[in-house]
Design an enzyme around this catalytic site. Structure first.
Site, PDB file in Angstrom:
ATOM      1  N   GLU A  36       6.471 -12.570  -0.612  1.00 27.38           N
ATOM      2  CA  GLU A  36       6.220 -12.293   0.803  1.00 27.38           C
ATOM      3  C   GLU A  36       5.565 -13.548   1.372  1.00 27.38           C
ATOM      4  O   GLU A  36       4.600 -14.053   0.784  1.00 27.38           O
ATOM      5  CB  GLU A  36       5.268 -11.107   0.979  1.00 27.38           C
ATOM      6  CG  GLU A  36       5.109 -10.752   2.457  1.00 27.38           C
ATOM      7  CD  GLU A  36       3.990  -9.768   2.759  1.00 27.38           C
ATOM      8  OE1 GLU A  36       3.171  -9.491   1.867  1.00 27.38           O
ATOM      9  OE2 GLU A  36       3.940  -9.288   3.918  1.00 27.38           O
ATOM     10  N   ARG A 262       1.525  -8.468 -14.938  1.00 28.45           N
ATOM     11  CA  ARG A 262       1.205  -9.704 -14.232  1.00 28.45           C
ATOM     12  C   ARG A 262       0.250 -10.553 -15.064  1.00 28.45           C
ATOM     13  O   ARG A 262      -0.413 -10.053 -15.973  1.00 28.45           O
ATOM     14  CB  ARG A 262       0.576  -9.398 -12.874  1.00 28.45           C
ATOM     15  CG  ARG A 262      -0.770  -8.663 -12.988  1.00 28.45           C
ATOM     16  CD  ARG A 262      -1.553  -8.689 -11.678  1.00 28.45           C
ATOM     17  NE  ARG A 262      -0.906  -7.956 -10.615  1.00 28.45           N
ATOM     18  CZ  ARG A 262      -0.414  -8.531  -9.507  1.00 28.45           C
ATOM     19  NH1 ARG A 262      -0.489  -9.838  -9.359  1.00 28.45           N
ATOM     20  NH2 ARG A 262       0.127  -7.823  -8.563  1.00 28.45           N
ATOM     21  N   LYS A 272      -4.389 -12.460  -3.847  1.00 25.48           N
ATOM     22  CA  LYS A 272      -4.334 -13.210  -2.600  1.00 25.48           C
ATOM     23  C   LYS A 272      -5.569 -12.938  -1.739  1.00 25.48           C
ATOM     24  O   LYS A 272      -6.094 -13.833  -1.104  1.00 25.48           O
ATOM     25  CB  LYS A 272      -3.093 -12.784  -1.797  1.00 25.48           C
ATOM     26  CG  LYS A 272      -1.796 -13.401  -2.278  1.00 25.48           C
ATOM     27  CD  LYS A 272      -0.668 -12.958  -1.343  1.00 25.48           C
ATOM     28  CE  LYS A 272       0.695 -13.304  -1.928  1.00 25.48           C
ATOM     29  NZ  LYS A 272       1.796 -12.720  -1.151  1.00 25.48           N
TER      30      LYS A 272
END
Length: 559
Positions: A36, A262, A272
């Site tokens: 994104e 992850r 983030k």
RNA sequence: UGGGAUGUCGUCUAAUGGUAGGACAGCGGACUCUGGAUCCGUACGUGGGGGUUCAAGUCCUCCCAUCCCAGCCA
């Protein structure tokens, strides 16, 4: 061996692909990396990037780069650009396969109408608060929306009017009609379209309704013919919805979503949101601060792309959540830099040395290897004279057992130069050592002698008269603890920031260092790997410490 | 008394019913014009209990622990 080299290391995802190829389910593998564009890429993303692009490479397939741009309020072209730059820098190429979820807005809309006509989706008038209340809880079923049983005709009319901009944000949504009693909250009539009167960085003001991730992602995958849609563990709960949507629609194919754990790494944070906090609140100097785990930060720090790719190979891929040792990254970085970094000499904490039997005013040039690991890197000439600089910690007035650096009466080799013997120690009034008076053996030029004398210690040095001033930025972990996220009562990850994670030190280096260009990699002999920072100039060279050299001496606790 | 996942050396990861292997970190040594690099050696592991089997990390069962999920974010 050959198989291993051509298809990479085995992991459960590659096993699935091998089976699909063997069974004839697929003949060509297509993966995708779907960021994104709302932030910078970090080392967690590099795992996913290397996984997806690496599979495409090894199976002779294709990896698409697709921006998942369905939330215009959060996204920006700035991020699109930085993400593409980072992926390219990492060494991957998507060829012509650059896509945007927003490219599919028209098709996505048409599919939504199909869902509505089939009675699989409805327009809901619930406010966000009401919807939240009626969703139920983790242990209690939700309640069906009072708008759930509108006719297909009414839903179609309402949805078209949503698209036309007749309604305000938050007043209506399009929801999939699934099961409000599902134990999986994602299946409780999830919103698939919402009204956002926002400007999109690619579609401009064409749309005022935007599709949600769950609805968009699976259809985008199907439209692109993705065979294996690889994502992280938190989307495991979304897979039933991914499959449900594709099962309702006449899409070209039904990709398989596969989830993996992850990447987490010790001494850093990876989300983030947290990284944004570090930047926004000024704990670091921007997204590309060399202490940041962002690709931009690591690039500036001097971590080679090849090292990051190597790390991705070495950590493997699995479903168990894990925290990788930062040491492994450091190993990969050293391994790469050892092969490629140019050796130079620099002194961070200088101590003067005067060679009493070397002519004053004379400067001679000695030959030095640029990289002993790579003869093709050639040699250079370095100046030597009567007045020299060495590292203060390379001298000990009262050496411990096993010390083989400089000490009163001891003979050591000055790298690439001569054998040097310490004759005298000069001190100031308060007893601090100010200078060493030494002698050199002219017969040991180049750093060796014909008599076969065994010289165990070698130290680095600089000719005082020709040394230039450099700035070194000594980086270490941003956080003092391995896992900043497991905090004590009342603390946050910010409480574990190490105030000394950046130490700026003025130092001295070989004259050639003034010609260093940003991103040039060096090994400051016996110290650490350094990379010229973006701030470097001829007048004021600036170097980032990438990673120190391994040091089995201080590790023994003897220093 | 919600749903979904995961537990193998300190860390990451392989073993697909048949000798629990590799890498990093550790430790020891050799070698070295970087106490770097290189080379050699070494220690360390299947969450727990039952069961099936000639044989279980792997299959069954019960338990325990950890992670994820209640955005009109992705």
């Amino acid at each position: 061996m050959n198989e291993k080299e051509s298809t990479g290391v085995s992991n459960f995802i590659r096993n699935i692909i091998d089976k699909d190829l063997a069974s004839g389910k697929h003949v060509k593998i297509i993966t995708r990396f779907p960021p994104e564009p709302n932030g910078y890429l970090h080392i967690g993303h590099t795992k996913s990037i290397c996984l997806n692009f690496g599979i495409a490479r090894d199976y002779n397939g294709i990896c698409h780069l697709r921006f998942d741009d369905t939330n215009p309020e959060a996204e920006d072209v700035e991020y699109v650009d930085s993400i593409m730059e980072d992926i390219r820098w990492l060494g991957w190429d998507w060829g012509t396969k650059l896509f945007f979820a927003s490219d599919y807005y028209d098709k996505l809309y048409d599919y939504a109408e199909i869902l509505i006509k089939d009675g699989k989706a409805f327009v809901c008038d619930l406010s966000p608060e009401e919807m939240n209340k009626m969703r139920g809880t983790l242990t209690q079923a939700g309640t069906e929306s009072p708008w759930r049983n509108r006719s297909a005709q009414e839903n179609l009319d309402l949805f078209r009017r949503m698209k036309a901009g007749e309604f305000d944000e938050g007043t209506k949504t399009l929801r999939a009609k699934i099961d409000m009693a599902s134990g999986n909250i994602n299946m409780r009539d999830p919103v698939i379209y919402r009204i956002k009167k926002a400007h999109h960085h690619r579609t401009g003001d064409k749309w005022c309704i935007y599709p949600m991730y769950d609805y968009t992602h699976c259809i985008s995958d199907a439209l692109e013919g993705i065979t294996h849609s690889i994502c992280t563990l938190e989307f495991e709960d979304h897979r039933p919805l991914y499959d449900w949507i594709l099962d309702q629609l006449p899409v070209p194919c039904h990709p398989q979503q596969i989830e993996f754990a992850r990447l987490n790494m010790t001494y850093t944070v990876m989300s983030k949101r947290l990284l944004l906090t570090l930047v926004k609140d000024g704990h670091v100097n921007g997204w590309d601060d060399p202490r940041m785990p962002t690709v931009a930060g690591m690039r500036r720090r001097g971590f080679p792309a090849a090292a990051l790719r190597e790390l991705s190979e070495r950590i493997g891929v699995a479903k168990a959540s894990s925290i990788v040792d930062f040491e492994l990254l450091q190993f990969c970085v050293r391994e790469e830099l050892n092969k490629t970094a140019k050796r130079v000499m620099a002194v961070l904490d200088p101590l003067e040395v005067e060679i009493e039997n070397y002519p004053d005013g004379k400067i001679e040039y000695l030959e030095a290897d640029n990289n002993p690991e790579d003869p093709s890197a050639g040699k250079r000439l370095i100046p030597f004279g009567r007045h020299l600089l060495i590292e203060r910690y390379d001298f000990s007035e009262e050496p411990v057992k096993g010390w083989f650096r400089l000490a009163p009466g001891a003979e050591v080799r000055f790298k690439h130069a001569y054998y040097i013997t310490c004759k005298e120690v000069l001190k100031d009034a308060s007893g601090n050592i100010t200078k060493l008076i030494c002698s050199y053996d002219p017969a040991s030029k180049g750093g060796w002698s014909q008599d076969g004398r065994k010289i165990k210690g070698t130290v680095h040095w600089l000719c005082k008269d020709t040394a230039i001033n450099i700035e070194t930025r000594l980086y270490s972990h941003l956080f003092k603890v391995e896992d900043p996220m497991s905090c004590e009562e009342g603390k946050t990850f910010l409480d574990y920031l190490d105030p000394d994670s950046l130490v700026t030190k003025q130092a001295w280096g070989e004259p050639s260092l003034s010609e260093a260009k940003a991103s040039d990699a060096f090994q400051f002999l016996r110290l650490a790997y350094f990379t010229a920072d973006y701030d470097t100039t001829t007048d004021k060279p600036v170097f980032n410490r990438v990673v120190t050299l391994k040091d089995s001496w201080t590790k023994k606790g003897k220093a």
